[in-house]
Design an enzyme around this catalytic site. Structure first.
Site, PDB file in Angstrom:
ATOM      1  N   CYS A 123      22.975 -46.315  36.589  1.00 15.19           N
ATOM      2  CA  CYS A 123      21.670 -46.333  35.970  1.00 15.19           C
ATOM      3  C   CYS A 123      20.563 -47.437  36.349  1.00 15.19           C
ATOM      4  O   CYS A 123      19.423 -47.142  36.521  1.00 15.19           O
ATOM      5  CB  CYS A 123      21.832 -46.258  34.465  1.00 15.19           C
ATOM      6  N   CYS A 124      21.500 -48.509  36.507  1.00 17.28           N
ATOM      7  CA  CYS A 124      20.714 -49.756  36.868  1.00 17.28           C
ATOM      8  C   CYS A 124      20.120 -49.738  38.506  1.00 17.28           C
ATOM      9  O   CYS A 124      19.134 -49.992  38.872  1.00 17.28           O
ATOM     10  CB  CYS A 124      21.642 -50.838  36.647  1.00 17.28           C
ATOM     11  N   CYS A 206      16.635 -53.388  28.631  1.00 19.11           N
ATOM     12  CA  CYS A 206      16.455 -51.939  28.183  1.00 19.11           C
ATOM     13  C   CYS A 206      17.042 -51.752  26.864  1.00 19.11           C
ATOM     14  O   CYS A 206      18.227 -52.580  26.654  1.00 19.11           O
ATOM     15  CB  CYS A 206      16.863 -51.112  29.249  1.00 19.11           C
ATOM     16  N   CYS A 209      20.905 -51.184  26.265  1.00 15.61           N
ATOM     17  CA  CYS A 209      21.815 -51.943  26.817  1.00 15.61           C
ATOM     18  C   CYS A 209      21.617 -53.461  26.415  1.00 15.61           C
ATOM     19  O   CYS A 209      22.101 -54.390  26.867  1.00 15.61           O
ATOM     20  CB  CYS A 209      21.752 -51.761  28.348  1.00 15.61           C
ATOM     21  N   CYS A 232      22.586 -56.569  36.006  1.00 11.56           N
ATOM     22  CA  CYS A 232      22.034 -55.329  36.448  1.00 11.56           C
ATOM     23  C   CYS A 232      22.130 -55.002  37.954  1.00 11.56           C
ATOM     24  O   CYS A 232      22.198 -54.005  38.212  1.00 11.56           O
ATOM     25  CB  CYS A 232      20.506 -55.222  35.831  1.00 11.56           C
TER      26      CYS A 232
END
Length: 237
Positions: A123-124, A206, A209, A232
């Site tokens: 995702c990062c 985010c 997270c 990240c």
């Protein structure tokens, strides 16, 4: 130094800076960086509390500097609010929002729902690392608000760093600043900041997270809480 310091020309003869002035080296580093790189340097800002200090310092050196914000589409509304406040406070700054190639819906279709839970590193990669690589483009250097005090993974940072991940020079002007000094500067200069900091969020990323934490011995304890993930990936070589 006559020739431009770049990732490819990195050597042991890089300039050195003292941290003994009132800004603990930050202003001299920024003055050198903008004089040396001109328009070939960009500040990648998170708009967290360290960023607010750094933006104010940058504005003293180059009031029309370019800032890029990685807009993952997963940020708190308070983060977008402070971006607007900063733009109003420093109208000459060029603030760019860099979006990922995939929308959240497209990401879900390809990788499943809530990728930040099933594979946070991917995702990062999609929403932060790849967009930053694009944003840095042909720039020779980028500015970051890392501080040595933040975590063990950042304790080795220098004013100037060879960034192997993005193959740029990474400039870190406030490495010697403490948490108390950051806040003292913000209050003294009446700077706008993300109000989530007042609600137990020392480090803000985010929404999915980031959790509140009151552990002042680990200011990033609220990031990816309950996992082994601590970064990240933007600041890992």
């Amino acid at each position: 130094m006559s020739s431009l310091l770049t990732y490819k020309s990195w050597n042991d003869e890089i300039p050195s800076f003292s941290d003994s002035d009132e800004s603990k080296g930050a202003l001299p580093v920024l003055e050198w960086a903008y004089k040396h790189y001109g328009d070939s340097i960009v500040y990648a800002s998170s708009f967290g509390i360290e960023s607010i200090v750094l933006i104010d310092l940058i504005a003293k050196v180059k009031d029309d500097a370019t800032l890029v914000f990685l807009d993952t589409d997963l940020h708190f509304k308070e983060t977008y609010e402070v971006i607007e406040q900063i733009q109003n406070r420093f109208p000459n700054l060029n603030i760019r929002l860099e979006k990922p190639e995939l929308t959240l819906k497209e990401q879900e279709e390809v990788h499943g729902s809530e990728l930040w839970k099933t594979n946070p590193n991917l995702c990062c990669q999609i929403r932060k690392i790849t967009p930053l690589k694009k944003a840095l483009g042909d720039y020779e250097a980028w500015i970051s608000g890392l501080r040595r005090e933040q975590s063990s993974t950042r304790s080795h940072m220098n004013f100037l760093n060879k960034d192997d991940k993005f193959q740029k020079i990474k400039v870190c002007p406030i490495i010697h600043w403490t948490w108390k000094e950051i806040w003292r500067y913000v209050y003294k200069n009446n700077l706008p900041y993300n109000k989530l900091h007042d609600q137990g969020y020392p480090s803000i990323g985010c929404m999915p997270c980031t959790a509140p934490t009151h552990d002042l011995n680990d200011l990033r304890a609220g990031r990816w809480a309950g996992t082994k993930k601590v970064e990240c990936g933007l600041h890992e070589s």
